[in-house]
Write a protein that holds these residues in place. Structure first.
Motif, PDB file in Angstrom:
ATOM      1  N   ILE A 139     -31.299 -19.905  20.749  1.00 37.46           N
ATOM      2  CA  ILE A 139     -30.931 -20.022  19.331  1.00 37.46           C
ATOM      3  C   ILE A 139     -29.442 -19.735  19.185  1.00 37.46           C
ATOM      4  N   VAL A 140     -28.732 -20.646  18.541  1.00 34.12           N
ATOM      5  CA  VAL A 140     -27.295 -20.491  18.310  1.00 34.12           C
ATOM      6  C   VAL A 140     -27.048 -20.450  16.809  1.00 34.12           C
ATOM      7  N   VAL A 141     -26.347 -19.425  16.362  1.00 29.86           N
ATOM      8  CA  VAL A 141     -25.994 -19.271  14.943  1.00 29.86           C
ATOM      9  C   VAL A 141     -24.478 -19.368  14.823  1.00 29.86           C
ATOM     10  N   GLU A 142     -24.028 -20.187  13.906  1.00 30.23           N
ATOM     11  CA  GLU A 142     -22.593 -20.323  13.646  1.00 30.23           C
ATOM     12  C   GLU A 142     -22.329 -20.054  12.172  1.00 30.23           C
ATOM     13  N   ILE A 143     -21.298 -19.272  11.868  1.00 36.34           N
ATOM     14  CA  ILE A 143     -20.934 -18.991  10.478  1.00 36.34           C
ATOM     15  C   ILE A 143     -19.429 -19.122  10.302  1.00 36.34           C
ATOM     16  N   ILE A 144     -19.033 -19.451   9.090  1.00 36.11           N
ATOM     17  CA  ILE A 144     -17.615 -19.482   8.714  1.00 36.11           C
ATOM     18  C   ILE A 144     -17.451 -18.651   7.446  1.00 36.11           C
ATOM     19  N   ASN A 145     -16.422 -17.808   7.452  1.00 31.42           N
ATOM     20  CA  ASN A 145     -16.132 -16.926   6.303  1.00 31.42           C
ATOM     21  C   ASN A 145     -17.353 -16.108   5.910  1.00 31.42           C
ATOM     22  N   GLY A 146     -17.933 -15.466   6.918  1.00 27.61           N
ATOM     23  CA  GLY A 146     -19.071 -14.591   6.673  1.00 27.61           C
ATOM     24  C   GLY A 146     -20.350 -15.323   6.325  1.00 27.61           C
ATOM     25  N   GLY A 147     -20.338 -16.659   6.417  1.00 27.53           N
ATOM     26  CA  GLY A 147     -21.506 -17.457   6.058  1.00 27.53           C
ATOM     27  C   GLY A 147     -21.471 -17.977   4.639  1.00 27.53           C
ATOM     28  N   LYS A 148     -20.465 -17.577   3.897  1.00 24.49           N
ATOM     29  CA  LYS A 148     -20.363 -18.060   2.514  1.00 24.49           C
ATOM     30  C   LYS A 148     -20.119 -19.564   2.465  1.00 24.49           C
ATOM     31  N   ASP A 149     -19.275 -20.051   3.365  1.00 31.55           N
ATOM     32  CA  ASP A 149     -18.899 -21.460   3.333  1.00 31.55           C
ATOM     33  C   ASP A 149     -19.741 -22.327   4.269  1.00 31.55           C
ATOM     34  N   TYR A 150     -20.221 -21.729   5.368  1.00 28.63           N
ATOM     35  CA  TYR A 150     -20.947 -22.558   6.331  1.00 28.63           C
ATOM     36  C   TYR A 150     -21.836 -21.694   7.204  1.00 28.63           C
ATOM     37  N   GLU A 186     -19.767  -9.496   4.963  1.00 23.60           N
ATOM     38  CA  GLU A 186     -20.888 -10.420   5.151  1.00 23.60           C
ATOM     39  C   GLU A 186     -21.026 -10.803   6.619  1.00 23.60           C
ATOM     40  N   GLU A 187     -19.903 -10.966   7.311  1.00 24.74           N
ATOM     41  CA  GLU A 187     -19.947 -11.252   8.748  1.00 24.74           C
ATOM     42  C   GLU A 187     -20.602 -10.108   9.501  1.00 24.74           C
ATOM     43  N   ASN A 188     -20.207  -8.875   9.180  1.00 27.93           N
ATOM     44  CA  ASN A 188     -20.790  -7.719   9.856  1.00 27.93           C
ATOM     45  C   ASN A 188     -22.289  -7.612   9.605  1.00 27.93           C
ATOM     46  N   SER A 231     -18.716 -16.764  15.108  1.00 30.08           N
ATOM     47  CA  SER A 231     -18.148 -16.521  13.785  1.00 30.08           C
ATOM     48  C   SER A 231     -16.703 -17.006  13.764  1.00 30.08           C
ATOM     49  N   ASN A 232     -16.407 -17.895  12.833  1.00 28.65           N
ATOM     50  CA  ASN A 232     -15.058 -18.473  12.742  1.00 28.65           C
ATOM     51  C   ASN A 232     -14.580 -18.980  14.097  1.00 28.65           C
ATOM     52  N   LYS A 233     -15.500 -19.675  14.802  1.00 34.68           N
ATOM     53  CA  LYS A 233     -15.245 -20.333  16.083  1.00 34.68           C
ATOM     54  C   LYS A 233     -15.031 -19.372  17.243  1.00 34.68           C
ATOM     55  N   LYS A 234     -15.393 -18.084  17.055  1.00 35.55           N
ATOM     56  CA  LYS A 234     -15.297 -17.111  18.128  1.00 35.55           C
ATOM     57  C   LYS A 234     -16.683 -16.555  18.419  1.00 35.55           C
ATOM     58  N   THR A 235     -17.055 -16.515  19.696  1.00 32.09           N
ATOM     59  CA  THR A 235     -18.359 -15.976  20.079  1.00 32.09           C
ATOM     60  C   THR A 235     -18.329 -14.456  19.993  1.00 32.09           C
ATOM     61  N   GLU A 273     -13.916  -2.369  10.224  1.00 33.89           N
ATOM     62  CA  GLU A 273     -13.548  -2.932   8.926  1.00 33.89           C
ATOM     63  C   GLU A 273     -13.045  -1.839   7.977  1.00 33.89           C
ATOM     64  N   LYS A 274     -13.768  -0.721   7.922  1.00 36.70           N
ATOM     65  CA  LYS A 274     -13.345   0.376   7.046  1.00 36.70           C
ATOM     66  C   LYS A 274     -12.019   0.969   7.502  1.00 36.70           C
ATOM     67  N   PHE A 275     -11.870   1.103   8.813  1.00 40.96           N
ATOM     68  CA  PHE A 275     -10.616   1.656   9.325  1.00 40.96           C
ATOM     69  C   PHE A 275      -9.445   0.746   8.978  1.00 40.96           C
ATOM     70  N   GLU A 276      -9.662  -0.564   9.114  1.00 41.67           N
ATOM     71  CA  GLU A 276      -8.600  -1.525   8.811  1.00 41.67           C
ATOM     72  C   GLU A 276      -8.141  -1.403   7.364  1.00 41.67           C
ATOM     73  N   LYS A 277      -9.093  -1.171   6.463  1.00 45.85           N
ATOM     74  CA  LYS A 277      -8.742  -1.046   5.050  1.00 45.85           C
ATOM     75  C   LYS A 277      -8.009   0.259   4.750  1.00 45.85           C
ATOM     76  N   ASN A 278      -8.141   1.246   5.644  1.00 47.88           N
ATOM     77  CA  ASN A 278      -7.549   2.554   5.385  1.00 47.88           C
ATOM     78  C   ASN A 278      -6.549   2.979   6.451  1.00 47.88           C
ATOM     79  N   ILE A 279      -6.085   2.023   7.262  1.00 48.01           N
ATOM     80  CA  ILE A 279      -5.198   2.373   8.361  1.00 48.01           C
ATOM     81  C   ILE A 279      -3.891   2.989   7.867  1.00 48.01           C
TER      82      ILE A 279
END
Length: 615
Positions: free
Chosen positions: A43-54, A167-169, A191-195, A496-502
């Motif tokens: 099973i292969v799952v692909e998403i773009i922008n957290g799955g909102k767009d694709y 949403e990606e997480n 996700s966004n073309k990265k495995t 993600e949280k660390f990035e927002k508060n770095i």
């Protein structure tokens, strides 16, 4: 009063869709479960922008017969039930026939499929609940579902979605759960073309855990495998050195179905309560097999909630197996969080005696030190000072929480605020208080001229001292560059949280950057931490600050509070000279009486009370 009307079909469908599909992760869950039910091994799952767009889910399952294509998106059309009674003994993940209908009502959807008996594939396309077209297509055996522009027809719902990263997480965490639960299936998430996830489908649980998480986690697991009556429990639990900050390493599967059973989760976590650090969570991946008729999965549209016919049996079975394996792997006593601990003398004949007993402390079990404090103390490091009356805290050598209780009225030490100010006046403190030394390497004891002992909690005193230094940036003006950078790996949601508060960390002179998807590199630290810094210290800071606060709630003050408390844990002060200097520095400062998290620094014990305690 408004006239009652019948809702049109489209409104009904959109309402129903909203119950099943509420975010991209919901779409992925439903589509992946359909792939599993179709017998897929890849099973292969692909998403773009957290799955909102694709979102695209591709499997190598059995595919959909051409005669069923017209019905595949219709509501309540399913191949998994023939009558209602089948629900009580069903092995498939889906069964209601609602998922695909819900997805096509809130997105643009294309389904492409081919069975092993077909020479060509077929596709069918819907846009926000309306049929568009169908036809033949080039396709491999299996099914692919593509979902575009989720909730574009429901802008308010779309605006309520979280950030793309969040949403990606959520999708990553979901796919990790699938990969561990269905170890015989190879999963790949792009996700966004990265495995970001790739498993082999080896059908070995430990191998799946290794592929999804890491070697350290997979190497520190305890196996469970036992059968009782018609129930079987197998899988792995973490040993006492194997714990996590996140909620995505605690999995319970019932009959191979991802399940959310809060009471079982709480029971298992409580068994680690005095064995692992307080802010951490145990690791476990447990599979419970029951007779199909012993559970009801028709509880919620998400199908993740399970109702057991005999839940008490299930709880006892799980508790006994987990407890037995923990004890076999480490010689310790398990104290569950919900176990009662007696503090009061058991002598009551009526309800009135029971009520009085709550205020009449005569015997305290499992405690080392009793701390009777003054009529109030100041707490909290914000703009609001408030007071707690008559609290008693009990220190133990165990990592268990001791319930608070209140003492009788005659035990109070009446200390007015102006007396406190007088006692802690820098000009008179050392004249009116005689030092008696350090006790147990924990407390600094002084005797007041009014025949009262002052007990100073050294650790809390140091916490306050560091907090004040950091708050006023007296000791964070420079960065100590590390000879070798520290490299830390964390879960996606922590990154993600660390990035927002770095910037908050950089404001405190941490030289830190994010590298890749899951790595933080620390090249420099605040100079004042140079003799205390370690890998564990930074882990503790990350866990304490980022585990239970949303990224938006994290402020400079909360980070400072966390660092001051954690740094104090890494420091031991044995000499009076240092303690006196810290006290001198704190005289006259705000909230001198309490630690940054509101715990009292000073305990006052009168001569009378002291005699009561020792006699």
């Amino acid at each position: 009063m408004k006239k009652i009307i019948e809702l049109d079909k489209k409104t009904i469908e959109n309402i129903a869709a909203g119950e099943i599909i509420n975010r991209p992760g919901s779409v992925v869950k439903e589509l992946v479960e359909n792939s599993i039910d179709a017998g897929a091994t890849d099973i292969v799952v692909e998403i773009i922008n957290g799955g909102k767009d694709y979102i695209r889910v591709t499997d190598n399952g059995e595919g959909i017969d051409k005669d069923d294509m017209d019905d595949v998106f219709k509501k309540h059309y399913t191949s998994k039930l023939t009558k209602f009674e089948d629900i009580f003994d069903i092995s498939t993940r889906g069964f209601r026939g609602e998922a695909l209908n819900s997805i096509e009502n809130v997105s643009q959807t294309i389904l492409t499929t081919r069975t092993e008996f077909d020479k060509v594939g077929r596709y069918i396309k819907y846009e926000f609940g309306s049929y568009v077209e169908k036809g033949e297509s080039v396709a491999n055996k299996g099914t692919t579902v593509e979902v575009f522009n989720l909730f574009q027809n429901m802008p308010v719902r779309r605006n309520f979605l979280a950030s793309d990263k969040t949403e990606e997480n959520n999708v990553i965490s979901l796919m990790e759960t699938f990969a561990v639960g269905y170890k015989g299936i190879a999963f790949r998430l792009i996700s966004n073309k990265k495995t970001v996830l790739n498993t082999s489908g080896s059908n070995l649980l430990k191998n799946a855990i290794l592929e999804v998480y890491d070697l350290a986690l997979a190497s520190n697991l305890i196996e469970i495998n036992n059968t009782l009556n018609d129930y079987k429990l197998y899988g792995y639990i973490g040993n006492i050195s194997n714990y996590s900050i996140s909620n995505n390493k605690q999995k319970i599967y019932v009959n191979d179905r991802i399940s959310d059973i809060k009471e079982l989760d709480n029971q298992i976590q409580s068994m680690y309560y005095n064995l692992i650090p307080k802010s951490r969570k145990p690791v476990y991946f447990l599979f419970l097999e029951t007779p199909g008729s012993a559970i009801d999965i028709n509880v919620h549209p998400s199908k993740k909630y399970v109702r057991f016919n005999d839940f008490e049996f299930v709880k006892n079975f799980v508790r006994n197996e987990v407890g037995k394996r923990l004890k076999e792997n480490k010689n310790f006593n398990i104290v569950e969080k919900d176990d009662s601990i007696s503090f009061l003398e058991e002598s009551s004949n009526n309800e009135k005696d029971d009520e009085d007993n709550l205020y009449n402390v005569k015997r305290i079990e499992q405690s080392k030190d009793i701390k009777d404090i003054s009529n109030y103390y100041e707490v909290s490091d914000n703009d609001l000072d408030y007071y707690i009356e008559n609290e008693v805290s009990i220190n133990t050598d165990y990592q268990i929480e001791i319930p608070e209780f209140f003492i009788k009225e005659e035990f109070k030490i009446t200390t007015q605020k102006n007396n406190i100010d007088e006692i802690f006046s820098k000009g008179t403190f050392w004249k009116e208080n005689k030092s008696l030394g350090i006790l147990f390497n924990k407390y600094y004891i002084l005797e007041n001229k009014d025949k009262m002992l002052i007990v100073v909690d050294i650790k809390r005193l140091y916490e306050r001292y560091l907090y004040n230094l950091l708050s006023y940036k007296k000791e964070i003006e420079s960065t100590q560059i590390l000879l070798e950078p520290f490299i830390f790996k964390f879960d996606n949601y922590i990154i993600e949280k660390f990035e927002k508060n770095i910037e908050l960390f950089r404001e405190l002179n941490f030289d830190c950057t994010i590298f890749g998807e899951d790595t933080i590199i620390v090249r420099g630290i605040p100079t004042f931490l140079s003799d205390k810094f370690s890998e564990n210290l930074f882990n503790d800071i990350m866990y304490d600050v980022l585990s239970y606060k949303s990224s938006e709630d994290l402020k400079f003050e909360s980070l400072v509070r966390s660092i001051s408390i954690i740094a104090s844990n890494a420091t031991t002060i044995y000499d009076e000279f240092t303690i006196k200097n810290i006290l001198n520095d704190l005289f006259g400062s705000k909230n001198m009486m309490s630690s940054p998290n509101g715990m009292p620094i000073f305990t006052f014990i009168s001569e009378k009370k002291f005699e009561e305690l020792i006699n």
